[in-house]
Design a protein around this motif. Structure first.
Motif, PDB file in Angstrom:
ATOM      1  N   ARG A  17      30.917  48.950  42.414  1.00  0.00           N
ATOM      2  CA  ARG A  17      30.818  47.766  41.558  1.00  0.00           C
ATOM      3  C   ARG A  17      30.132  48.112  40.243  1.00  0.00           C
ATOM      4  O   ARG A  17      30.574  47.707  39.161  1.00  0.00           O
ATOM      5  N   MET A  20      32.493  49.962  38.007  1.00  0.00           N
ATOM      6  CA  MET A  20      33.493  49.074  37.406  1.00  0.00           C
ATOM      7  C   MET A  20      32.888  48.236  36.294  1.00  0.00           C
ATOM      8  O   MET A  20      33.489  48.056  35.223  1.00  0.00           O
ATOM      9  N   LEU A 222      40.202  40.275  36.292  1.00  0.00           N
ATOM     10  CA  LEU A 222      40.541  41.519  36.980  1.00  0.00           C
ATOM     11  C   LEU A 222      39.360  42.021  37.807  1.00  0.00           C
ATOM     12  O   LEU A 222      39.529  42.499  38.937  1.00  0.00           O
ATOM     13  N   LEU A 223      38.148  41.906  37.240  1.00  0.00           N
ATOM     14  CA  LEU A 223      36.956  42.331  37.970  1.00  0.00           C
ATOM     15  C   LEU A 223      36.769  41.503  39.237  1.00  0.00           C
ATOM     16  O   LEU A 223      36.404  42.040  40.295  1.00  0.00           O
ATOM     17  N   LEU A 226      39.286  42.751  41.786  1.00  0.00           N
ATOM     18  CA  LEU A 226      38.881  44.042  42.333  1.00  0.00           C
ATOM     19  C   LEU A 226      37.683  43.890  43.268  1.00  0.00           C
ATOM     20  O   LEU A 226      37.602  44.553  44.311  1.00  0.00           O
ATOM     21  N   GLU A 227      36.737  43.021  42.894  1.00  0.00           N
ATOM     22  CA  GLU A 227      35.566  42.799  43.732  1.00  0.00           C
ATOM     23  C   GLU A 227      35.970  42.231  45.086  1.00  0.00           C
ATOM     24  O   GLU A 227      35.468  42.659  46.135  1.00  0.00           O
ATOM     25  N   HIS A 229      39.118  42.159  46.565  1.00  0.00           N
ATOM     26  CA  HIS A 229      40.139  42.844  47.352  1.00  0.00           C
ATOM     27  C   HIS A 229      39.895  44.344  47.511  1.00  0.00           C
ATOM     28  O   HIS A 229      40.554  44.977  48.348  1.00  0.00           O
ATOM     29  N   VAL A 230      38.991  44.937  46.726  1.00  0.00           N
ATOM     30  CA  VAL A 230      38.753  46.383  46.826  1.00  0.00           C
ATOM     31  C   VAL A 230      37.283  46.686  47.094  1.00  0.00           C
ATOM     32  O   VAL A 230      36.918  47.319  48.087  1.00  0.00           O
ATOM     33  N   VAL A 231      36.409  46.214  46.184  1.00  0.00           N
ATOM     34  CA  VAL A 231      34.993  46.590  46.270  1.00  0.00           C
ATOM     35  C   VAL A 231      34.357  46.034  47.545  1.00  0.00           C
ATOM     36  O   VAL A 231      33.630  46.742  48.253  1.00  0.00           O
TER      37      VAL A 231
END
Length: 715
Positions: A17, A20, A222-223, A226-227, A229-231
């Motif tokens: 995180r 990013m 976008l952040l 990403l937070e 679904h990914v981070v």
């Protein structure tokens, strides 16, 4: 983002995180910088456009001013020609003042052909003085060429023209004109341009601001994605990894219904976590359990003991440790084999566990500590009496015959006992105390138990101190050799001597060889002591000489550790070469038990020793061999009959018969026989009668210094 210490320095470690956010922040900063540069560049272009327009208009105004000035100076040059010719200063002054009243004219000067000012429109002019200003040289040159010259100095336009009268130049006229503020027409033309540029700049600024805000909104969206679904899934996996690393497998809770790669990775990680937890349970079971007996092992017992001690120290209580060692268990493995030995250990482990359960002791624990050692602990109020009762029952259980495939096997055990809190408070010290108590019970005769006492520690400390003092004893001159003569029993002639090590301790006095040799064997110092003894004995023996020119020999004892090493032959050859002693003058004495520990290796090594010419004798013969037939397989030159047979030679017919048999069999194999411990004339006579070759003992000669032995050889 967290602060971690690596290689002695603190470093800031960014998580996914944080990385990013850092990348997003950097991107936004770059966008703002680019947009700011574009906006500033546009503003600069606008300013340059206005400046160029103003410059162009200014050039137009300057051109107009120049044309106006040249026309004006040309007309007024003709007007003042007659007055200049006549040098009429008053008329010139009046005309010049009228000229100065013209628009944009700031000064007017009339001068002669030499550059001398004749009239100046300014008050208090410089009449009669030469023109010395920076533009004067160009003015004089141009007028001399009968041309009009125009010069710019900052915003000032200087125009000079020749004054002609009758075709001749009578002087010159010079006027200065200044370009004032832009004309109204220029201002009216520039203002709409400036307004249009300002409106364009405002539109561009609003567009850049809107674009920047839009990019920030997109970036934060976008952040967020990403937070979520990914981070966040990666962080959950990292947390699960930490929990697995700490052994908290029950806390790992991973599940996902996602059908993408992240979901597949999460489910795979959950399966892996379950598998690792299962393997960890199995590994811990293997790590904390003895594979042979199923009892707890040393590691599990140590942890259990430390936990019990923490509890007892907080709430008070008493605890006992019993260290059980089987007596002569190596004999079982050597005679019956390791498989039978394992079966014995299994049966004894079951007996120990059953005995402990029979006593119903609370908080008891039993473990296999090493090969043939068991250790147990229990808690009780009357701890000493309970320990004695348990130890007696355990010894009785071990003494009961074991059933090995229908054949009985009898064993005994030795037990050492230590008590908490009376003997120690720490687990390591308690284990050491129990081991010391068990060792003292072994010394007391085995098949018994002993409680630990402070005096046992003192005995151990004395042994440790003795070991420390033993190091360097030869170098300090405390240790030396005595020699006991060896005689030929047939004619009573001295033929050699046995080197005996003696230690004169500065504080303890003469330390018995039986004491320090055992310490040297256990500490590994025996090889160093043996090397010193070999060097000293060979050097001393090299000085001995017999009056009948025979070569006396010296016999040196070699330990089992020296025999197991591979350097014995090299050491012997080196010592012989440095001392000058002939190989057949050196006899190496080894015990039977040292050879029996590895008969094949000993045979190979002794063959190499005998190949150098050195003779090999077996010491204490009759105490280690299970049969005299072993003499045929071991390459030796002589045997020394143990003193235990010689002592009872005259009283015990069995000892006499055995001694006679040893002598006869050795002679049949071509082996020399030496008798030890001859203390009486009767023993000497019987041994000589039975054909014993050589002998030694107090009746023949006590241990003496090398110089005294040398005198015996030369007498």
């Amino acid at each position: 983002m967290k602060l971690v210490r690596e290689q002695g320095r603190w470093r800031l470690r960014l998580g996914l995180r944080g990385q990013m956010l850092a990348m997003l922040g950097l991107m936004m900063v770059l966008v703002v910088i680019i947009f700011s540069m574009l906006w500033m560049n546009e503003k600069s272009n606008h300013r340059e456009m206005v400046s160029l327009t103003e410059a162009a208009m200014s050039n137009i105004d300057q051109g107009n001013l120049k044309r106006k000035g040249e026309s004006l100076v040309d007309r007024w040059a003709a007007d003042i020609a007659s007055a200049l010719r006549d040098r009429d200063s008053r008329a010139l002054q009046g005309k010049l003042r009228d000229l100065k009243k013209q628009n944009d004219v700031v000064y007017a000067i009339a001068f002669d052909n030499r550059g001398i000012i004749l009239a100046d429109a300014a008050e208090g002019g410089s009449n009669g003085k030469p023109m010395l200003d920076p533009l004067a040289a160009a003015v004089s040159s141009a007028v001399g060429d009968n041309k009009i010259v125009s010069q710019w100095n900052e915003k000032l336009l200087d125009i000079a023209a020749p004054v002609m009268q009758g075709g001749k130049r009578v002087g010159g006229l010079r006027i200065g004109m200044v370009l004032h503020e832009q004309s109204a027409s220029n201002v009216s033309l520039l203002q709409p341009l400036k307004n249009n540029l300002k409106q364009s700049n405002d539109r561009h600024w609003r567009w850049l601001l809107a674009t920047t805000i839009g990019m920030f909104v997109i970036a934060f969206g976008l952040l967020y994605l990403l937070e979520r679904h990914v981070v966040s899934p990666v962080r959950d996996l990292s947390l699960a990894t930490d929990q697995m690393e700490q052994g908290r497998y029950a806390d790992v809770n991973l599940s996902s219904n996602r059908l993408d790669e992240i979901g597949g990775l999460t489910r795979a990680f959950a399966r892996m976590s379950a598998g690792v937890a299962r393997h960890d349970r199995e590994i811990r079971r293997m790590a904390y359990t003895d594979s042979l007996t199923g009892l707890a092992n040393r590691l599990a017992f140590r942890e259990e003991l430390e936990d019990r001690l923490l509890t007892l120290q907080a709430h008070s209580g008493e605890l006992a440790l019993l260290f059980i060692d089987l007596d002569d268990f190596k004999r079982v493995n050597d005679t019956l084999g390791h498989e039978e030995g394992d079966e014995v250990l299994n049966q004894l482990a079951l007996r120990v566990k059953t005995t402990l359960e029979k006593h119903g002791l609370p908080g008891s624990q039993v473990a296999r500590f090493s090969g043939d050692e068991f250790i147990l602990l229990f808690l009780k109020s009357d701890i000493r009496n309970s320990s004695s009762e348990l130890a007696e029952d355990l010894l009785a259980e071990v003494r009961k015959p074991l059933n090995l495939h229908g054949n009985p096997l009898y064993l005994t055990a030795t037990i050492g006992i230590t008590l908490f809190p009376f003997d120690a408070n720490a687990a390591g010290v308690l284990l050491k105390n129990a081991d010391i108590a068990m060792y003292q019970a072994k010394v007391a005769g085995k098949n018994c138990y002993r409680f630990y006492s402070r005096a046992m520690d003192q005995a151990v400390e004395r042994r440790v101190q003795l070991e420390q003092d033993l190091r360097g004893a030869f170098e300090r001159g405390e240790m030396g050799l005595m020699y006991q003569p060896i005689y030929s029993l047939a004619d009573g002639r001295i033929v050699g001597a046995e080197a005996l090590m003696r230690w004169q301790h500065p504080r303890l006095g003469m330390v018995p060889p039986s004491t320090f040799i055992e310490v040297a064997e256990q500490s590994g110092l025996i090889e160093m002591l043996g090397r010193h003894a070999l060097v000293l004995a060979c050097n001393d023996a090299a000085m001995w000489a017999s009056k009948d020119n025979t070569l006396p020999f010296v016999s040196v004892n070699v330990s089992s550790k020296q025999l197991r090493g591979s350097e014995l032959v090299d050491v012997v050859e080196t010592v012989l070469a440095s001392s000058g002693l002939k190989p057949n003058q050196l006899h190496l004495e080894l015990t039977e038990t040292a050879i029996l520990s590895d008969e094949n290796q000993a045979s190979v090594l002794l063959s190499r020793v005998r190949a150098t010419g050195v003779k090999v004798w077996l010491d204490d013969f009759g105490t280690g061999f299970s049969g005299l037939s072993h003499l045929r397989r071991v390459p030796v030159d002589g045997v020394k009959i143990d003193r235990s047979f010689v002592t009872d030679l005259l009283r015990d017919p069995d000892d006499l018969a055995l001694t006679t048999s040893i002598i006869a069999m050795a002679h049949s194999l071509g082996i020399t026989v030496v008798a030890e411990g001859i203390e009486t004339e009767g023993q000497y006579a019987v041994l000589r009668e039975r054909g014993c070759d050589q002998g030694q003992g107090f009746w023949l000669g006590r241990p003496m210094l090398a110089q005294e032995v040398a005198k015996l050889f030369s007498a």
